[in-house]
Design a protein around this motif. Sequence first.
Motif, PDB file in Angstrom:
ATOM      1  N   LYS A  54       0.857  -1.196   0.000  1.00  0.00           N
ATOM      2  CA  LYS A  54       0.000   0.000   0.000  1.00  0.00           C
ATOM      3  C   LYS A  54       0.885   1.234   0.000  1.00  0.00           C
ATOM      4  CE  LYS A  54      -1.770   1.572   4.004  1.00  0.00           C
ATOM      5  NZ  LYS A  54      -0.760   2.520   4.544  1.00  0.00           N
ATOM      6  N   LEU A  55       0.274   2.389  -0.274  1.00  0.00           N
ATOM      7  CA  LEU A  55       1.036   3.637  -0.189  1.00  0.00           C
ATOM      8  C   LEU A  55       1.300   3.924   1.279  1.00  0.00           C
ATOM      9  CD1 LEU A  55      -0.754   5.975  -2.757  1.00  0.00           C
ATOM     10  CD2 LEU A  55       1.421   4.769  -3.015  1.00  0.00           C
ATOM     11  N   GLU A  56       2.485   4.439   1.544  1.00  0.00           N
ATOM     12  CA  GLU A  56       2.863   4.702   2.926  1.00  0.00           C
ATOM     13  C   GLU A  56       1.979   5.764   3.572  1.00  0.00           C
ATOM     14  OE1 GLU A  56       7.338   4.132   4.184  1.00  0.00           O
ATOM     15  OE2 GLU A  56       6.930   6.195   3.566  1.00  0.00           O
TER      16      GLU A  56
ATOM     17  N   ASP B   6      -4.215   5.388   2.442  1.00  0.00           N
ATOM     18  CA  ASP B   6      -4.762   4.051   2.667  1.00  0.00           C
ATOM     19  C   ASP B   6      -4.875   3.244   1.391  1.00  0.00           C
ATOM     20  OD1 ASP B   6      -4.881   3.976   5.351  1.00  0.00           O
ATOM     21  OD2 ASP B   6      -6.860   4.941   5.490  1.00  0.00           O
ATOM     22  N   LYS B   7      -4.356   3.782   0.316  1.00  0.00           N
ATOM     23  CA  LYS B   7      -4.538   3.128  -0.973  1.00  0.00           C
ATOM     24  C   LYS B   7      -3.698   1.845  -1.091  1.00  0.00           C
ATOM     25  CE  LYS B   7      -4.325   4.033  -5.853  1.00  0.00           C
ATOM     26  NZ  LYS B   7      -4.840   4.897  -6.866  1.00  0.00           N
ATOM     27  N   VAL B   8      -4.379   0.734  -1.346  1.00  0.00           N
ATOM     28  CA  VAL B   8      -3.692  -0.544  -1.554  1.00  0.00           C
ATOM     29  C   VAL B   8      -3.438  -0.698  -3.054  1.00  0.00           C
ATOM     30  CG1 VAL B   8      -3.879  -3.040  -1.336  1.00  0.00           C
ATOM     31  CG2 VAL B   8      -4.836  -1.559   0.451  1.00  0.00           C
TER      32      VAL B   8
ATOM     33  N   GLY C 167      -0.725  -5.441 -18.782  1.00  0.00           N
ATOM     34  CA  GLY C 167      -1.872  -5.090 -17.943  1.00  0.00           C
ATOM     35  C   GLY C 167      -2.237  -3.645 -18.149  1.00  0.00           C
ATOM     36  N   PRO C 168      -3.501  -3.309 -17.866  1.00  0.00           N
ATOM     37  CA  PRO C 168      -3.981  -1.945 -18.108  1.00  0.00           C
ATOM     38  C   PRO C 168      -3.196  -0.908 -17.302  1.00  0.00           C
ATOM     39  CG  PRO C 168      -5.778  -3.401 -17.398  1.00  0.00           C
ATOM     40  CD  PRO C 168      -4.515  -4.176 -17.275  1.00  0.00           C
ATOM     41  N   ASN C 169      -3.304   0.340 -17.736  1.00  0.00           N
ATOM     42  CA  ASN C 169      -2.707   1.450 -17.001  1.00  0.00           C
ATOM     43  C   ASN C 169      -3.193   1.441 -15.558  1.00  0.00           C
ATOM     44  OD1 ASN C 169      -3.244   3.380 -19.928  1.00  0.00           O
ATOM     45  ND2 ASN C 169      -1.287   2.658 -19.174  1.00  0.00           N
ATOM     46  N   GLY C 170      -2.294   1.686 -14.658  1.00  0.00           N
ATOM     47  CA  GLY C 170      -2.671   1.805 -13.252  1.00  0.00           C
ATOM     48  C   GLY C 170      -2.882   0.483 -12.551  1.00  0.00           C
ATOM     49  N   SER C 171      -2.540  -0.626 -13.201  1.00  0.00           N
ATOM     50  CA  SER C 171      -2.816  -1.914 -12.566  1.00  0.00           C
ATOM     51  C   SER C 171      -1.757  -2.280 -11.522  1.00  0.00           C
ATOM     52  CB  SER C 171      -2.928  -3.010 -13.634  1.00  0.00           C
ATOM     53  OG  SER C 171      -1.756  -3.053 -14.416  1.00  0.00           O
ATOM     54  N   GLY C 172      -0.618  -1.575 -11.504  1.00  0.00           N
ATOM     55  CA  GLY C 172       0.371  -1.807 -10.450  1.00  0.00           C
ATOM     56  C   GLY C 172       1.695  -2.366 -10.943  1.00  0.00           C
ATOM     57  N   LYS C 173       1.902  -2.358 -12.256  1.00  0.00           N
ATOM     58  CA  LYS C 173       3.124  -2.948 -12.806  1.00  0.00           C
ATOM     59  C   LYS C 173       4.380  -2.187 -12.356  1.00  0.00           C
ATOM     60  CE  LYS C 173       1.640  -2.248 -17.028  1.00  0.00           C
ATOM     61  NZ  LYS C 173       0.419  -1.485 -16.712  1.00  0.00           N
ATOM     62  N   SER C 174       4.332  -0.855 -12.491  1.00  0.00           N
ATOM     63  CA  SER C 174       5.496  -0.071 -12.080  1.00  0.00           C
ATOM     64  C   SER C 174       5.694  -0.146 -10.572  1.00  0.00           C
ATOM     65  CB  SER C 174       5.344   1.396 -12.492  1.00  0.00           C
ATOM     66  OG  SER C 174       5.417   1.491 -13.893  1.00  0.00           O
ATOM     67  N   THR C 175       4.597  -0.151  -9.866  1.00  0.00           N
ATOM     68  CA  THR C 175       4.700  -0.245  -8.412  1.00  0.00           C
ATOM     69  C   THR C 175       5.447  -1.523  -8.025  1.00  0.00           C
ATOM     70  OG1 THR C 175       2.652   0.983  -8.164  1.00  0.00           O
ATOM     71  CG2 THR C 175       3.355  -0.342  -6.266  1.00  0.00           C
ATOM     72  N   LEU C 176       5.093  -2.608  -8.683  1.00  0.00           N
ATOM     73  CA  LEU C 176       5.787  -3.865  -8.401  1.00  0.00           C
ATOM     74  C   LEU C 176       7.292  -3.699  -8.637  1.00  0.00           C
ATOM     75  CD1 LEU C 176       5.811  -6.945  -7.817  1.00  0.00           C
ATOM     76  CD2 LEU C 176       5.438  -7.318 -10.284  1.00  0.00           C
TER      77      LEU C 176
ATOM     78  N   ASP D  31      10.816  -1.853 -17.311  1.00  0.00           N
ATOM     79  CA  ASP D  31       9.487  -1.285 -17.200  1.00  0.00           C
ATOM     80  C   ASP D  31       9.193  -0.427 -18.424  1.00  0.00           C
ATOM     81  OD1 ASP D  31       7.040  -0.365 -16.442  1.00  0.00           O
ATOM     82  OD2 ASP D  31       7.702   0.598 -14.578  1.00  0.00           O
ATOM     83  N   GLU D  32       8.406  -0.955 -19.314  1.00  0.00           N
ATOM     84  CA  GLU D  32       8.013  -0.249 -20.550  1.00  0.00           C
ATOM     85  C   GLU D  32       9.199   0.358 -21.265  1.00  0.00           C
ATOM     86  OE1 GLU D  32       4.588   2.165 -20.743  1.00  0.00           O
ATOM     87  OE2 GLU D  32       3.577   1.106 -19.110  1.00  0.00           O
ATOM     88  N   THR D  33      10.239  -0.413 -21.398  1.00  0.00           N
ATOM     89  CA  THR D  33      11.417   0.087 -22.102  1.00  0.00           C
ATOM     90  C   THR D  33      11.113   0.318 -23.574  1.00  0.00           C
ATOM     91  OG1 THR D  33      12.794  -1.052 -20.518  1.00  0.00           O
ATOM     92  CG2 THR D  33      13.866  -0.414 -22.537  1.00  0.00           C
TER      93      THR D  33
END
Lengths: 435, 253
Positions: free
Chosen positions: B10-12, B15-17, B36-45, B172-174
């Motif tokens: 989650k974000l520090e 509360d967003k998971v 995966g779609p935009n915003g699905s969490g790929k970069s976060t991973l 990541d999206e190179t």
Amino acid sequence: MVARRELVARQRAEATEAWLDGRDLPAGGAWATTARREALVRLRTLGLPDRRDEYWKYTDPRSLTEREAPSAALFDPAGEPAMFHEIDRVKLVFVDGVFDAAQSDDPSLAGVEIERLAEASQADIHWARELFGVLEARGQEPVPRTLAAVNTAFAEDGVLIRVTGKAERPVSLIYLHNSETSDALLHHCVRLEPGAELTLLENGPGAARFCSVLEVDVADGARFNHVRTQGRDHERRAVTHVFARVGASAAFKSFTATVNGRLTRNEAVVEMAGARGLAHVAGAALGDGAFHQDDTVFITHAAEECETRQVFKKVLRNGAVGVFQGKILVKQAAQLTDGYQISQSLLLDEQSQFLVKPELEIYADDVKCSHGSTSGAIDLTQLFYLRTRGMPREEAEGLLVLAFLAEALEEIEDERLADDIRARLDGWLLRHRRA
Amino acid sequence: MLEIKDLQVKLEDEDKVILKGVSLTVEPGRVHAIMGPNGSGKSTLSYVLAGREGYEVTGGSATLDGHDLLDMEPEERAAVGLFLAFQYPVEIPGVGNMTFLRTSVNAQRRARGQEEMSSTEFLKLVREKAKDLAIDADMLKRPVNTGFSGGEKKRNEILQMAMLEPKMCILDETDSGLDVDAMKLVADGVNALRSEGRGFLVITHYQRLLNHIRPDVVHIMSDGRIVKTGGPELALEVETEGYGDIIEAGEPA
Ligand SMILES: Nc1ncnc2c1ncn2[C@@H]1O[C@H](COP(=O)(O)OP(=O)(O)OP(=O)(O)O)[C@@H](O)[C@H]1O
Ligand SMILES: [Mg+2]
């Protein structure tokens, strides 16, 4: 209101007289004595500075105006090679403000006459009378720089340099600090004849308390390069003044690196007197803890089409304080002026402070002037990027600090000088890693 | 080698998971793709694996060759062989690209107890690798990524990867922002590094890159989860039909 102003004036006059009590002007020939007497009059008229002065609000001058220099421990550079040691130059060494012939080179350099003030001031007439105390006196308006008048009146030594050709090697003034209570005054004058060129290097703390004036007259088409590093002694104090007059199509460049020092005030007063002149004044300061460093710059554009730049960067940590007061004054005649000023600090913690007073005063209508000032921390995204490439936090921070300073270091024309200074700054960063 | 188990993030400060239990294992020598779609969490991973601040891991684990990545500083992760090619490479004015590369290479060597590379050795190597990626001397001299075009930045990421020779490469999206020729250069760069001991995690929106870099496994990520895993044909399916059906079918009940 009036009563208060009178009281302030009286207190200032009393403090000035108390400081002067028992001091005599140095003995000398007619030209020097005249200049010193005039400086003494300026000193009495202006009075010693104190915190109430507009341009001493951020920097308390008390330790600079006390009769005795506060003592400053000597610094052991632990085997580090001397500054500029790989540069072929004419060295002139002053120890606690006293010329040291044994450590100095024979001052012979084609196209350059080098004399000591201590000797030249004994003559009755000398070319330096056109310059000695002259630019300083001009520079007292509109902002008083009284400690420079003190210097003109009381400095017994310094160097007088007249440049008629393109100097092959830099002249290097080296200021050593060997006494914990030394109080040094040095006054230098440099006159560059039309088309002449000179690089002047200065380095070292100079004394427990060091006060210098450098008056530079850059005639039409001449070039003057000034690169200076102020010594690493933690407890030293220094107030320096550079007064420059820049002629038509002439260039004046001055760079100062300040590393450590309890108190440093560097004043630069530059007058663009001829069309199409150029002046760059830059500085990089690194302070950790008990460090107060102040750059006060005043650039007057009096002629057309001149370009001036002020680039000042300060890295501050553990409660260190940086001050920048920079003014560009563009007179009505100075059309097509290009003036740039940037002052930035990198605060490595929340205790450190950056105090700024940038000013533009413009009377010409066709000018390009910009100024900016920022204060920031290390960029966390950049830091993360570097660390993902394997650099430990400290190393990555060091790289970002040097990157922050880069724009100021770029003002040093000679790459060898820039590399030497960069290496010293890098060394400082290594020693001052976060605990 | 890279083992991610039920990773929850989650974000520090909020509360967003973002990651809701991601598991995947990349074996040495294999190429995994994540779409995966935009915003699905790929970069976060990818950021969480690399150690970026601002995220809080609330559950699960991630190890590289048994090293607990989540317990290490970013530079330690790099030293054990993790590399992230950023979706948005960071500009660092004032730091020369060459200095940056040399400092990185030597920092990792030091961390591994190896000797630093001499400057001649380094120069030779960097020129060779840069040439393969059509990175000219000027780009090496300029400040890191500063004023680089989108494609230049991405090629510069691959140059860093080539110089650092990491064990586990996350891209990541190179491919985004690359023209056809640059895409080929980047793919060649990646393929040149493919080896038995090295794993790749390639995040992309497009099948095109995967034509050049053939993945062994394709994962589809949606809303913080991997909703489907398959072979290269899965990427083709995404290309022709979009995410709609795949995600619906994979949605947890
Ligand atoms: N630091 C952050 N602050 C706020 N929101 C964030 C942060 N990091 C990620 N998010 C949010 O988390 C979600 C996942 O973002 P992420 O960048 O991981 O997506 P992505 O799958 O890489 O998307 P894209 O394909 O567009 O690159 C998004 O809704 C994003 O806005
Ligand atoms: Mg992304």
